[in-house]
Design a protein around this motif. Structure first.
Motif, PDB file in Angstrom:
ATOM      1  N   HIS A  71       0.825  -1.216   0.000  1.00 30.41           N
ATOM      2  CA  HIS A  71       0.000   0.000   0.000  1.00 30.41           C
ATOM      3  C   HIS A  71       0.858   1.264   0.000  1.00 30.41           C
ATOM      4  N   THR A  72       0.177   2.370  -0.322  1.00 30.92           N
ATOM      5  CA  THR A  72       0.751   3.703  -0.170  1.00 30.92           C
ATOM      6  C   THR A  72      -0.123   4.442   0.831  1.00 30.92           C
ATOM      7  N   LEU A  73       0.506   5.149   1.747  1.00 28.85           N
ATOM      8  CA  LEU A  73      -0.222   5.879   2.772  1.00 28.85           C
ATOM      9  C   LEU A  73      -0.637   7.253   2.243  1.00 28.85           C
ATOM     10  N   TYR A  74      -1.906   7.593   2.429  1.00 28.20           N
ATOM     11  CA  TYR A  74      -2.433   8.915   2.096  1.00 28.20           C
ATOM     12  C   TYR A  74      -3.127   9.469   3.327  1.00 28.20           C
ATOM     13  N   ALA A  75      -3.231  10.788   3.391  1.00 33.60           N
ATOM     14  CA  ALA A  75      -4.016  11.429   4.445  1.00 33.60           C
ATOM     15  C   ALA A  75      -4.771  12.608   3.852  1.00 33.60           C
ATOM     16  N   SER A  76      -6.056  12.687   4.172  1.00 34.35           N
ATOM     17  CA  SER A  76      -6.807  13.895   3.874  1.00 34.35           C
ATOM     18  C   SER A  76      -6.629  14.802   5.083  1.00 34.35           C
ATOM     19  N   HIS A  77      -6.314  16.065   4.838  1.00 38.35           N
ATOM     20  CA  HIS A  77      -5.969  17.011   5.897  1.00 38.35           C
ATOM     21  C   HIS A  77      -6.813  18.264   5.705  1.00 38.35           C
ATOM     22  N   SER A  78      -7.739  18.516   6.614  1.00 34.67           N
ATOM     23  CA  SER A  78      -8.540  19.729   6.506  1.00 34.67           C
ATOM     24  C   SER A  78      -8.347  20.586   7.750  1.00 34.67           C
ATOM     25  N   LEU A  79      -8.323  21.890   7.516  1.00 39.26           N
ATOM     26  CA  LEU A  79      -8.123  22.862   8.585  1.00 39.26           C
ATOM     27  C   LEU A  79      -9.421  23.630   8.778  1.00 39.26           C
ATOM     28  N   TRP A  80      -9.841  23.753  10.034  1.00 38.25           N
ATOM     29  CA  TRP A  80     -11.111  24.371  10.400  1.00 38.25           C
ATOM     30  C   TRP A  80     -10.868  25.459  11.436  1.00 38.25           C
ATOM     31  N   ARG A  81     -11.732  26.447  11.476  1.00 34.74           N
ATOM     32  CA  ARG A  81     -11.593  27.537  12.453  1.00 34.74           C
ATOM     33  C   ARG A  81     -11.795  27.025  13.884  1.00 34.74           C
ATOM     34  N   SER A  82     -12.578  25.938  14.044  1.00 34.63           N
ATOM     35  CA  SER A  82     -12.823  25.374  15.378  1.00 34.63           C
ATOM     36  C   SER A  82     -13.270  23.920  15.239  1.00 34.63           C
ATOM     37  N   LYS A  83     -13.182  23.197  16.345  1.00 39.51           N
ATOM     38  CA  LYS A  83     -13.675  21.831  16.375  1.00 39.51           C
ATOM     39  C   LYS A  83     -15.177  21.805  16.127  1.00 39.51           C
TER      40      LYS A  83
END
Length: 105
Positions: A49-61
């Protein structure tokens, strides 16, 4: 700030299709209050496998949590189950609240 990440182990040989799916999907994120940015990250390649990550940045939890309960979230993930064939196991979610941030000039 809150960072939401999903880690995917993408089967060897499925990388191009996995990336195409993400590139062509309508994420509906631009219309969501509190959304800051999104990146799809490609990591190390192992034997199977190849490792991927979706990374999202938000103003707050809470902005992220509101997104997960929204119609936009349901629309963005409508076809997710059809793509399981490309993964080893399930995506692994990790959420982080920023306690220190530094930005470049």
């Amino acid at each position: 700030m809150f960072i939401a990440m999903n880690r995917f182990k993408v089967k060897t040989g499925s990388e191009a299709e996995f990336e195409r799916i993400w590139r062509e999907r309508d994420s509906h994120l631009a219309e969501v209050p509190g959304f800051v940015s999104f990146d799809l990250l490609k990591g190390a390649t192992k034997e199977d496998h190849t490792l991927y990550a979706s990374h999202s940045l938000w103003r707050s939890k809470s902005a992220f949590e509101d997104w997960t309960r929204s119609e936009a979230f349901r629309a963005a993930h409508r076809d997710a189950g059809a793509n399981k064939v490309h993964y080893l196991g399930h995506p692994e979610f990790e959420g982080f609240e920023a306690v220190l941030s530094q930005r470049g000039a």
